[in-house]
Design a protein around this motif. Structure first.
Motif: not given
Length: 196
Positions: A190-196
């Motif tokens: 929710a805080r940050r989109k996964p890197p890939y």
């Protein structure tokens, strides 16, 4: 917020003893207030892997594959109920998991093993740990094991005998470990989109 869990089971045998452990796990998480769906690889009936879900053009995957992909993407975490076949993993459960890849990413998984013997599927649990990690899941350190399963759980998945009492005592830590990671992973996504 209720935690959305999928419990996977993969035996294709006629007299499936592991269904007892699957029921025990489903009942245990539901009693804690989690939203649990049971995924039976035999009932889903995917063919031996030829084409992964992601290899189909959008909207062209078979209905069972499309439905299961959605369930996996929507889940917060997973529990894999694994029997041990000749020191290895069950082919039915492995086949089901191999149909997907990115759908598993960034969610935790826990392993519950069983066997007819006293090792309770420990070798299969060890094999699954590396497999699930490679598929993008965080595998929690807590496990539970039932063996000999017929002396641990009734046909309805209720603990019996001393082995059943031991399994019942180990479940809260197993569940707490998985749910801690479920909550942590959900908050991070929710805080940050996964890197890939």
């Amino acid at each position: 917020m209720s935690n959305r869990l999928l419990v996977f089971y993969g035996s294709y045998r006629s007299d499936r003893m592991g269904i007892r452990l699957a029921q025990f796990v489903v009942d245990g998480f539901r009693a804690r207030g989690d939203d649990v769906a049971f995924i039976d690889a035999k009932a889903v009936g995917l063919p031996i892997l030829d084409r992964m879900y992601k290899e189909y053009p959008k909207g062209a995957a078979p209905a069972a594959l499309e439905q299961l992909a959605g369930q996996i993407r929507d889940a917060d975490g997973f529990v894999f109920i694994t029997g041990e076949y000749n020191w290895g993993v069950q082919p039915g459960l492995k086949n089901l998991t191999d149909h997907f890849l990115e759908e598993w990413f960034w969610r935790p998984a826990a392993i519950a093993s069983y066997s007819a013997g006293r090792f309770a599927g420990a070798r299969a649990a060890t094999a699954w740990h590396g497999t699930l990690s490679e598929m993008g899941m965080v595998v929690v350190s807590s496990t539970i094991a039932a063996g000999p399963i017929a002396q641990t759980l009734s046909p309805e998945g209720k603990p019996i005998g001393e082995a059943g009492k031991a399994l019942e005592r180990s479940f809260p830590r197993f569940a707490d470990d998985l749910i801690w990671w479920v909550e942590a992973a959900r908050e991070q996504r929710a805080r940050r989109k996964p890197p890939y």
